[in-house]
Design a protein around this motif. Structure first.
Motif, PDB file in Angstrom:
ATOM      1  N   PHE A  82       1.851 -15.746  11.633  1.00 26.10           N
ATOM      2  CA  PHE A  82       2.513 -14.525  11.172  1.00 26.10           C
ATOM      3  C   PHE A  82       1.619 -13.640  10.330  1.00 26.10           C
ATOM      4  CE2 PHE A  82       6.622 -15.814  12.610  1.00 26.10           C
ATOM      5  CZ  PHE A  82       7.302 -14.626  12.705  1.00 26.10           C
TER       6      PHE A  82
ATOM      7  N   VAL B 278       4.584   8.530   5.841  1.00 23.61           N
ATOM      8  CA  VAL B 278       5.858   8.603   6.566  1.00 23.61           C
ATOM      9  C   VAL B 278       6.785   9.621   5.896  1.00 23.61           C
ATOM     10  CG1 VAL B 278       7.907   7.288   7.218  1.00 23.61           C
ATOM     11  CG2 VAL B 278       5.654   6.291   7.545  1.00 23.61           C
TER      12      VAL B 278
ATOM     13  N   ASP C 175       0.847  -1.182   0.000  1.00 23.72           N
ATOM     14  CA  ASP C 175       0.000   0.000   0.000  1.00 23.72           C
ATOM     15  C   ASP C 175       0.891   1.243   0.000  1.00 23.72           C
ATOM     16  OD1 ASP C 175      -1.804   1.960   0.481  1.00 23.72           O
ATOM     17  OD2 ASP C 175      -2.402   1.255   2.466  1.00 23.72           O
TER      18      ASP C 175
ATOM     19  N   MET D  18      12.088   1.575   6.470  1.00 19.56           N
ATOM     20  CA  MET D  18      12.013   0.852   7.740  1.00 19.56           C
ATOM     21  C   MET D  18      10.624   0.947   8.367  1.00 19.56           C
ATOM     22  SD  MET D  18      14.252  -0.958   9.012  1.00 19.56           S
ATOM     23  CE  MET D  18      14.169  -2.015  10.443  1.00 19.56           C
ATOM     24  N   TYR D  19       9.983   2.096   8.250  1.00 17.19           N
ATOM     25  CA  TYR D  19       8.720   2.285   8.965  1.00 17.19           C
ATOM     26  C   TYR D  19       7.488   2.022   8.109  1.00 17.19           C
ATOM     27  CZ  TYR D  19      10.785   3.834  13.248  1.00 17.19           C
ATOM     28  OH  TYR D  19      11.466   3.836  14.429  1.00 17.19           O
ATOM     29  N   ALA D  20       7.591   2.193   6.802  1.00 16.12           N
ATOM     30  CA  ALA D  20       6.394   2.046   5.976  1.00 16.12           C
ATOM     31  C   ALA D  20       6.458   0.818   5.066  1.00 16.12           C
ATOM     32  CB  ALA D  20       6.176   3.296   5.129  1.00 16.12           C
TER      33      ALA D  20
ATOM     34  N   ILE E 199       6.748  -7.905   5.862  1.00 13.32           N
ATOM     35  CA  ILE E 199       7.052  -9.059   6.708  1.00 13.32           C
ATOM     36  C   ILE E 199       6.080 -10.224   6.505  1.00 13.32           C
ATOM     37  CG2 ILE E 199       7.058  -9.827   9.123  1.00 13.32           C
ATOM     38  CD1 ILE E 199       8.638  -7.302   9.753  1.00 13.32           C
ATOM     39  N   PRO E 200       4.764 -10.005   6.527  1.00  7.18           N
ATOM     40  CA  PRO E 200       3.875 -11.168   6.392  1.00  7.18           C
ATOM     41  C   PRO E 200       4.074 -11.958   5.100  1.00  7.18           C
ATOM     42  CG  PRO E 200       2.634  -9.210   6.982  1.00  7.18           C
ATOM     43  CD  PRO E 200       4.009  -8.767   6.722  1.00  7.18           C
TER      44      PRO E 200
ATOM     45  N   LEU F  30      15.643   5.923   4.066  1.00 10.17           N
ATOM     46  CA  LEU F  30      15.862   4.702   4.844  1.00 10.17           C
ATOM     47  C   LEU F  30      14.801   4.542   5.929  1.00 10.17           C
ATOM     48  CD1 LEU F  30      18.055   2.665   4.358  1.00 10.17           C
ATOM     49  CD2 LEU F  30      19.358   3.659   6.226  1.00 10.17           C
ATOM     50  N   GLN F  31      14.485   5.671   6.582  1.00 10.70           N
ATOM     51  CA  GLN F  31      13.438   5.618   7.611  1.00 10.70           C
ATOM     52  C   GLN F  31      12.099   5.215   6.999  1.00 10.70           C
ATOM     53  OE1 GLN F  31      13.919   9.649   9.047  1.00 10.70           O
ATOM     54  NE2 GLN F  31      14.560   8.912  11.068  1.00 10.70           N
TER      55      GLN F  31
ATOM     56  N   PRO G 291       7.328  -3.153   7.485  1.00 14.35           N
ATOM     57  CA  PRO G 291       6.206  -3.791   8.182  1.00 14.35           C
ATOM     58  C   PRO G 291       5.190  -4.411   7.232  1.00 14.35           C
ATOM     59  CG  PRO G 291       6.595  -1.603   9.065  1.00 14.35           C
ATOM     60  CD  PRO G 291       7.456  -1.731   7.849  1.00 14.35           C
TER      61      PRO G 291
ATOM     62  N   GLU H  97       3.660   7.342   1.746  1.00 15.07           N
ATOM     63  CA  GLU H  97       3.381   8.758   1.577  1.00 15.07           C
ATOM     64  C   GLU H  97       3.320   9.453   2.942  1.00 15.07           C
ATOM     65  OE1 GLU H  97       0.231  10.495  -1.529  1.00 15.07           O
ATOM     66  OE2 GLU H  97      -0.638   9.585   0.231  1.00 15.07           O
TER      67      GLU H  97
ATOM     68  N   GLY I 102       0.054   4.231   0.553  1.00 12.27           N
ATOM     69  CA  GLY I 102      -0.419   5.237   1.510  1.00 12.27           C
ATOM     70  C   GLY I 102       0.529   5.469   2.677  1.00 12.27           C
ATOM     71  N   PRO I 103       0.878   4.411   3.431  1.00 12.88           N
ATOM     72  CA  PRO I 103       1.780   4.622   4.561  1.00 12.88           C
ATOM     73  C   PRO I 103       3.126   5.215   4.150  1.00 12.88           C
ATOM     74  CG  PRO I 103       0.735   2.491   4.728  1.00 12.88           C
ATOM     75  CD  PRO I 103       0.343   3.044   3.399  1.00 12.88           C
TER      76      PRO I 103
END
Lengths: 505, 261
Positions: free
Chosen positions: A504, A414, A407, A426-428, A434-435, A422-423, A431, A412, A409-410
């Motif tokens: 997971f 962040v 997605d 890592m943040y958007a 991972i699944p 890089l952030q 996560p 954008e 959206g996240p």
């Protein structure tokens, strides 16, 4: 629908109905093409050409020794009437139906449905039945014969344990051919098994020019001092040191000794192919052997080997998955369209990566294993290479599709907080990744362990490696133990991977 | 003061999203942008913090040109501009707290933040922000376990973490039911009035516009077709509204004004 109807009205038939019918009779599909149903016409032409071509091939296969096409057809008809007759009738009906269809398609309302294509499919299935050599009668009649080896595979556990064995026996030398100085009978030592053969020389069984067996000299074997009431086998040892259990009339010569541990029987000297260079005087040896189990039960070799090779298999799959994941992550970024669409250069890399992945993935791990065996030799390392290569391609594709479906959206959101690139990843991005990453990786591990059992068949190590050996040695019980371990492991793995994925995702 | 001068955005496929848009936003305003879907509202808001690169024109904020800022400057500017989205844009699998803390990314040490470590004062600040939007008890849940209204509050809390001077809100209530809409816009109004945060917000419902806006801009096909003050919009009749929205627009009434959840 409305637009299609108008299209039909706009394009009237080029020819009249009878002309279309005759055209289709001359060349299947031609009439349909002439009435502007060119797709229908081409499909019909293709179908009829395919069916007639396949049938010609089968007829040729059935009667390739006959001189001409007609003779071939007649011969084939004799050999497989239930195949040839329906096919001939079917093709004839199809041809006429196609002409009639051309006639009907020329009518303004364009009638005539999919029935003709149903006939095409029926004919193709009839051909498929023949090409696939499907023989249900054989399946039904020969299944009972296969039951003995199959039952050993299904319940192999008697072979899981074994006892130490002790062999006692005695032998006598036999001279071939019978010349002067035949060897004397062996000396008898009291308390030891003793075997004497009369005569002590003779001719082996042989084959004449018509491949008929000419029986050899009959030896009378007398044994004393063996264990009483015990199974005894007669072995033959040729001058080259090869030994085998002698067969008589197709059965192994196996019998029980009497109460005194003695026996007497006649034995036709067996057939033995001796290299011509070894012609001349040869000393063969006949032996009577008794094998008795002594000592405690212990774990059998097949069980030990199966367990150790199964462990090898699991780790083979694990290492291949690990390396596969390691290499496919960077590859997947190159194969993700949303990351690579910024310039022409990156799009070129995207297409190149995708193409390579597709090619590598379409080559079965079995083929990769054969290639790897050529490079690094037999053993688990070859299997690891094969599965790694395939895993990289398969996971690379799955991962890249996961990256494509994240997605935006996240990302954008962040970015809007003033985060660095890089952030943001890592943040958007992470996560969200991972699944699917965990899910695909576990799934791949599952596949790799299952595949590694097969990889062994071509020398890639693991349990498949011993399984194929057991099968070739007709050691069905040992093979059965290996199969059981494969089944148990795959079932456990299936369960575990499903559980982990559920946790997971 | 935020000045938008002759802003034009043409997408790669040739779509002209904004044509020569100019307006000025004074500090402390609650500026509402209205217009149909596809009229360029989202593009306009995203051009301000350059999530979308403008094709032409200038955006000047307190004398600083946002359009020519280099990446480091841009991050400095972005961290002072909060943003709220129609689809909330939370990382669904992360906790509420992590989502809120991500609003702090522009301020903290970028390398340490990669380990998901934040200074204790930021943690405290995040909890206060959640308290402020009324969902401090949800801090450790996963974001996708929350209802739509709660998720948008997390979005506001995330924007608050930036200690913003401006908040851009891209149809913040379009995915929520009308009652929740007032609750969310109430939070924005509170920030606007108590902290003096400038709000640029795109909205659909005339009722909401009349209730919250201090000034209104109407967009149609990427051009400004309406400029109105608080008084203008209070007096606005359905006919004028239709002019901006086209003939299909129907006035939809939105719940009680003191609506809660």
């Amino acid at each position: 629908m409305a637009t299609r109807t108008t299209q039909r009205e706009v394009q009237p038939s080029l020819v009249s109905a009878p002309v279309a019918g005759v055209a289709s009779l001359l060349l299947p599909g031609l009439g349909q093409v002439l009435v502007r149903q060119w797709q229908r016409g081409l499909v019909l032409l293709g179908s009829i050409v395919t069916i007639v071509g396949l049938m010609a091939w089968r007829v040729h296969d059935l009667a390739h020794r006959e001189p001409g096409p007609l003779a071939m057809l007649i011969k084939a008809l004799q050999r497989r009437p239930f195949f040839i007759v329906p096919m001939l009738v079917g093709v004839l009906i199809l041809w006429l139906w196609n002409a009639w269809d051309g006639y009907r398609q020329a009518q303004p309302e364009r009638r005539g449905g999919a029935g003709i294509f149903a006939l095409v499919i029926v004919l193709l299935f009839t051909l498929g039945w023949q090409i696939g050599e499907i023989d249900l009668y054989k399946l039904a009649t020969e299944l009972p014969d296969a039951w003995r080896p199959l039952s050993r595979v299904l319940w192999p556990w008697p072979a899981a344990v074994e006892r130490e064995t002790e062999t006692i026996g005695a032998g006598a030398d036999i001279l071939v051919p019978c010349e002067d100085n035949p060897p004397p009978p062996p000396e008898e030592i009291p308390g030891q098994p003793y075997l004497v053969a009369t005569p002590t020389c003779g001719e082996l069984s042989s084959l004449d020019e018509n491949n008929q067996i000419v029986p050899g000299t009959i030896l009378t074997l007398t044994g004393r001092g063996f264990a009483p009431n015990t199974e005894t086998q007669i072995w033959w040892v040729d001058p080259l040191g090869n030994e085998f259990v002698v067969r008589q009339g197709g059965e192994y010569v196996v019998f029980e000794t009497d109460d005194q541990g003695a026996f007497e029987l006649d034995l036709i000297m067996p057939y033995r192919l001796i290299p011509p260079s070894a012609a001349g005087r040869q000393t063969h040896r006949v032996e009577a052997r008794q094998v008795s189990a002594v000592g405690k039960l212990k774990i059998g070799d097949p069980l030990v080997i199966s367990i150790s090779r199964m462990v090898e298999t699991i780790f083979l799959g694990m290492m291949a998955t690990f390396f596969g994941i390691l290499f496919s992550i960077p590859v997947s970024f190159l194969a993700a369209r949303n990351l690579m669409s910024s310039s022409r250069f990156t799009i070129a890399i995207y297409y190149l990566t995708r193409t390579i992945l597709n090619i590598v993935r379409s080559i079965e791990p079995l083929i990769w294993a054969i290639i790897a065996v050529v490079v690094v030799g037999l053993g688990p390392f070859a299997g690891i290479i094969a599965l790694t290569v395939h895993s990289i391609a398969a996971l690379g594709k799955l991962y890249s599709e996961a990256i494509e479906s994240i997605d935006p959206g996240p990302i954008e959101a962040v970015q809007a907080t003033g985060a660095t690139r890089l952030q943001t990843i890592m943040y958007a991005v992470v996560p969200q990744m991972i699944p699917p990453f965990v899910s695909f990786s576990i799934y791949r591990w599952d596949i790799n362990v299952r595949m590694s059992t097969v990889i062994g068949l071509v020398g890639g190590g693991g349990i498949g490696f011993v399984l194929i050996q057991y099968i070739k040695l007709l050691n069905y019980q040992a093979a059965g133990i290996a199969v059981w371990f494969i089944a148990i492991t795959v079932a456990i793995l299936d369960y575990v991977s499903a559980e982990i994925r559920q946790r997971f995702v | 003061m935020l000045e938008i001068k002759n802003l034009t955005k043409v997408y790669d496929d040739g779509t002209v999203a904004l044509r020569n848009v100019s307006f000025t936003v004074e500090d402390g305003e609650f500026l509402v942008i209205i217009g149909l879907s596809g009229s360029g509202k989202s593009t306009l808001l995203r051009c301000i913090n350059r999530l979308i690169e403008p094709t032409e024109g200038q955006i000047v904020w307190d004398g600083m040109d946002i359009t020519t800022a280099d990446p480091a400057q841009l991050r400095q500017i972005r961290r002072q501009i909060g943003m709220i989205f129609q689809q909330f844009n939370l990382v669904k699998r992360s906790t509420v707290l992590t989502n809120v803390l991500s609003g702090r990314l522009g301020y903290v040490n970028p390398w340490i933040s990669l380990l998901h470590r934040f200074p204790p004062e930021d943690m405290e600040m995040a909890l206060r922000a959640l308290e402020r939007v009324g969902i401090s008890d949800q801090a450790h849940k996963r974001a996708d376990e929350l209802s739509g209204g709660q998720q948008q509050r997390v979005g506001i809390a995330r924007a608050l973490m930036q200690q913003p001077r401006i908040i851009l809100a891209d149809e913040p209530v379009a995915s929520l039911d009308p009652v929740l809409a007032h609750s969310i816009l109430g939070h924005l109004e509170q920030l606007n009035q108590e902290e003096g945060i400038t709000i640029l917000c795109s909205l659909h419902y005339l009722d909401l516009v009349q209730r919250y806006a201090t000034r209104v801009i109407g967009l149609r096909d990427g051009q400004i077709v309406y400029r109105g003050t608080r008084e203008d919009i209070r007096r606005m009749a359905d006919e004028e509204f239709k002019e901006i929205y086209g003939e299909e627009a129907v006035r939809v009434s939105v719940g009680p004004h003191e609506g809660g959840e």
